[in-house]
Design an enzyme around this catalytic site. Sequence first.
Site, PDB file in Angstrom:
ATOM      1  N   LYS A 181       0.860  -1.189   0.000  1.00  0.00           N
ATOM      2  CA  LYS A 181       0.000   0.000   0.000  1.00  0.00           C
ATOM      3  C   LYS A 181       0.886   1.225   0.000  1.00  0.00           C
ATOM      4  CE  LYS A 181      -4.422   0.957   0.013  1.00  0.00           C
ATOM      5  NZ  LYS A 181      -5.463   0.158  -0.665  1.00  0.00           N
TER       6      LYS A 181
ATOM      7  N   ASP B 152      -6.449   4.219  -5.440  1.00  0.00           N
ATOM      8  CA  ASP B 152      -7.208   4.061  -4.199  1.00  0.00           C
ATOM      9  C   ASP B 152      -7.893   5.404  -3.965  1.00  0.00           C
ATOM     10  OD1 ASP B 152      -7.584   2.079  -1.850  1.00  0.00           O
ATOM     11  OD2 ASP B 152      -7.147   3.945  -0.825  1.00  0.00           O
TER      12      ASP B 152
END
Length: 476
Positions: free
Chosen positions: A166, A206
């Site tokens: 991430k 995202d």
Amino acid sequence: MGGGMTMQKPKKSGARKGADVPAGGNGAPVATAVAVPAAGRGTLTVADVTPPSQTPSNTAVLRRHNLWLQSLHQLDETARAIKLDSNTHELLRHCKRTLEVAVPVRLDSGKVEVFTGYRVHHNQFRGPAKGGIRYHHEVSMEEVKALAMLMTWKCALMNIPYGGAKGGVVVDPKRLSEREIEALTRRFTSEIMIIIGPDKDIPAPDMGTDPQIMAWIYDTYNMTTGHAVPQVVTGKPVSLGGSLGRVEATGRGVSYVIAAVSKEMGLNLKGLRVAIQGSGNVGSNAAKALHEMGARVIAMTDVAGGIYSEGGIDPFKVFAEVGPKGTITGLAGYKPISNTELLALDCDILVPAALGGVITDKNANAVRAKIVVEGANGPTTPEADDILKSKGIVVVPDILANAGGVTVSYFEWVQGIQYYFWELEEINSRLHKIMTKAFNSLWALSRRERITLRDAAMRIALQRVAEASRTLGLFP
Ligand code: NAD
């Protein structure tokens, strides 16, 4: 912990409208980083940050406000349940690699502002690391680590050959112009280039990032390596080797999961009353796919509020009217509804598809949906999870519900490697097959063991990662 940005006044012109301006709305807890160093250890645990004098309730408070501690707790519980060996368990409690970078950007005013960015690899046992990049003013290293761990479980659950990663930048993108966002993206990409790559770590969109931002990441990587590397990032525009269906994939996946869980629970999809929090990529595309399937979307919100219609909302009409970046709040022809009201709405399915931590111990008792399908990452706190369980509300966990995005990202990566692109029908049918298979396996386990879908999902995922770990052995 990294520093944040200096808040600036919103730009009068040229400012991006796409990203959100969340601020712990809807009773969402504002993430509180617990920056207490743990001697000799790479990660914090509740024990690390809890002096012996503290009461268990204080421990619970700490955990509630820290997604990383929640993730560790979830791992610990699952490890206990599947009797995971202590060595593998300890290994998985740590992120393989964390990188914090300074991202200087020359603003339109001429001033240079330094933003903080992160990229984390939690695990790579099952393949290269994979995970999105988030632009949000509340991004922190703890959050990015937690979301990277979540990606490890998500990819394992879907049985796609990736580990978890991430990334994020501490920025409110709505406050920057298009040029400033491009400069930020290119510099951030350059700073994290030492750990990303087509067979190392493949970023994706995202919250607060989109296909255009992926295009800038792609171009920056290409300019640095001197040749085109389409497999380095997914969620790219189709014109640059992106996959058909990627933009809609997460929302579409949410709809496939809703179809599957409704079937198991004897609910007819036609006319099913659905409320969706978030009208961005996930929320809007879930609404469209559900509408096409015959479900009735009765309410939707965004950061500013939302719309309600018992007769049903036509999301195609709504989003054509407001445009992809506009707000649905105040739209004529609908009753206004707040985010708090939406979460407590009488409906069959509630889809939180905005921020993490929006269903908490403060509002979970008010939830009246039969099923909660987690479009967002981590929308339900552990305390809220217990309350929903006690109320008999079925929760379809994020690692399954929103896995459509990473699944079609995987398709995009495969297509990029082969330089051969599939038709949309093929993509949607493969997505449907993978999502339904994953749902069926965790539904069966949850019935057999009388555990929640979240616990079943975690057990399947952890068992797969543990098996990979055992087979690989320990280097050197
Ligand atoms: P997005 O930026 O496109 O949209 C976010 C939406 O949430 C916007 O409508 C925004 O107005 C709304 N929002 C922001 N703050 C809010 C608040 N306080 N209250 C209510 N609404 C608020 O983001 P997205 O890509 O749709 O992602 C949403 C969630 O889904 C995130 O948790 C993300 O991690 C998760 N997710 C996204 C993908 C993907 O492919 N985009 C994949 C998996 C998971």
